[in-house]
Design an enzyme around this catalytic site. Sequence first.
Site, PDB file in Angstrom:
ATOM      1  N   SER A 219      11.460  27.908  31.390  1.00  0.00           N
ATOM      2  CA  SER A 219      10.448  28.747  31.175  1.00  0.00           C
ATOM      3  C   SER A 219       9.219  28.449  32.139  1.00  0.00           C
ATOM      4  O   SER A 219       9.087  27.359  33.114  1.00  0.00           O
ATOM      5  CB  SER A 219       9.741  28.151  30.025  1.00  0.00           C
ATOM      6  OG  SER A 219       9.239  26.976  29.977  1.00  0.00           O
ATOM      7  N   LYS A 220       8.319  29.100  32.122  1.00  0.00           N
ATOM      8  CA  LYS A 220       7.187  29.084  33.086  1.00  0.00           C
ATOM      9  C   LYS A 220       6.565  27.645  32.848  1.00  0.00           C
ATOM     10  O   LYS A 220       6.063  27.126  33.918  1.00  0.00           O
ATOM     11  CB  LYS A 220       6.103  30.294  32.801  1.00  0.00           C
ATOM     12  CG  LYS A 220       4.662  29.947  33.533  1.00  0.00           C
ATOM     13  CD  LYS A 220       3.823  31.281  33.365  1.00  0.00           C
ATOM     14  CE  LYS A 220       2.405  31.049  33.579  1.00  0.00           C
ATOM     15  NZ  LYS A 220       2.061  30.103  34.758  1.00  0.00           N
TER      16      LYS A 220
END
Length: 505
Positions: free
Chosen positions: A262-263
């Site tokens: 994920s970011k």
Amino acid sequence: MAERKVRVRFAPSPTGPLHIGGVRTALYNYLFARQHGGDLVFRIEDTDTTRFVPQAEAYIIEAFNWLGIKFDEGVSFGGNHGPYRQSERRDIYKKYVKQLLDNGKAYIAFDTPEELAKKREEIENFQYDNKTRTMMRNSLTMPQDEVEKLIADGQQYVVRIKIDAGEEVLVDDMIRGEVRVKSDILDDKVLYKSADELPTYHLANIVDDHLMEITHVIRGEEWLPSAPLHVLLYKAFGWEDTMPRFAHLPLLLKPDGKGKLSKRDGDRLGFPVFPLDWKDEQGNVTSTGYREQGYFPEAVINFLALLGWNPGTEQELFTLDELVPLFDISKCSKAGAKFAYEKGIWFNHEYVLKKSAEEIARLWEPEVRAHGVNDSFDRIVKVCEMMKDRISFVKELWPLCSFFFEAPTAYDEKTVKKRWKEDSAQVMTELIGVLEGIDDFSLENQEQIVHAWVEQKEYKLGNVMNAWRLTLVGEGKGPGMFDISAFLGKDETIARMKRAIEVLG
Ligand code: GLU
């Protein structure tokens, strides 16, 4: 059936910056298209107006332009299967929705969000499907004239696919083999909403894949659960003969392998998860990109190509062109690929090594000039020759090499303590005398003369060199001493030594 020309597509939804996993998907599509002499289509899937972000499309195009992934047709590339933006294809979808309704493969449903919420409360794990649709307000349970009246009155409705029980749905996946699913468990997904007169992702995706003559659908694993529905849609339209083959690529996992990348992982561990910087409306960078962090596009391509596939040999360095014949979609792994971002840094270092000092100098020059350096380009190249093999990113050069262009203004305390001995000032003064007497200030000549002097004086070479380095660099780093002094030249070398003697005493 005649062999069809291979046609694949990359079909992002413009909801924000393109995730690095999407870049890998596009890359694999590109490699597959090229190795089969096929076409790669760029389609924008923007039917979800609630998630639409205007800058996203331009961002995606810029990212591929930077990476060197070229499309054959699509948004901004032209072609004769357009328009390639789904928002510009509304009328096309309407026709196909009507076809499904006319053939009894889909039906109209009037259930309001409140009614659906209520059902979800009443029935555990409620889904709108072959078992529950009889309890709902739709064209299968209501008289036709009532349905027509509601529509005429402007009641909002959706169109749902009618999936019958008792069928086995086969997804032919080039990576996962034959994936079989019982139709009983599938729900009657919404295909179209009267409210915005737009199809949902599923319908638009299938209609477009068909009309754009797509032969292979290569996409992320997150779309695997939708694949049985997509197969059934192809059948509902009577398009079985041109059903594409699928390939659902392995997920990109967090570096430790625990869960989806994920970011936030990028923010936490300090690596980009997007190809380019992404800015918010005020122009603030909210997500950093590989480009702005100083990665070479070739390195990013090489890194991504090997996340989920490998050539089965020890070779790790490949150009995009070299990957084309080697890539094998059927050899992609089913298991998720750990996003080992340190490997990305390693790749960048390898590409620094591959590039000439001149190429690196060209990339570095703007920063050098911004520091007010007037030295010739050749001198910048010289520094790169000496130092580039020590870096992974061009941005590491200035902190490492600024002393070539700027005399030290301070002397590192620790180094002074360790390297500046009691007799250093005197030895350096003597060395100045020796250097003054050298006419040919070339590296080799200096080396010979200085070494002879050290030997004759019975000084310790290490001590002399360490103190000398401190005077020229201000600390203990840098390449060979004679590389430095030869680069600086006689006058600058002596000037720096005099200043150090004055300051350090
Ligand atoms: N629009 C979908 C996405 O954003 C495309 C999925 C597919 O390739 O079918 O990834």
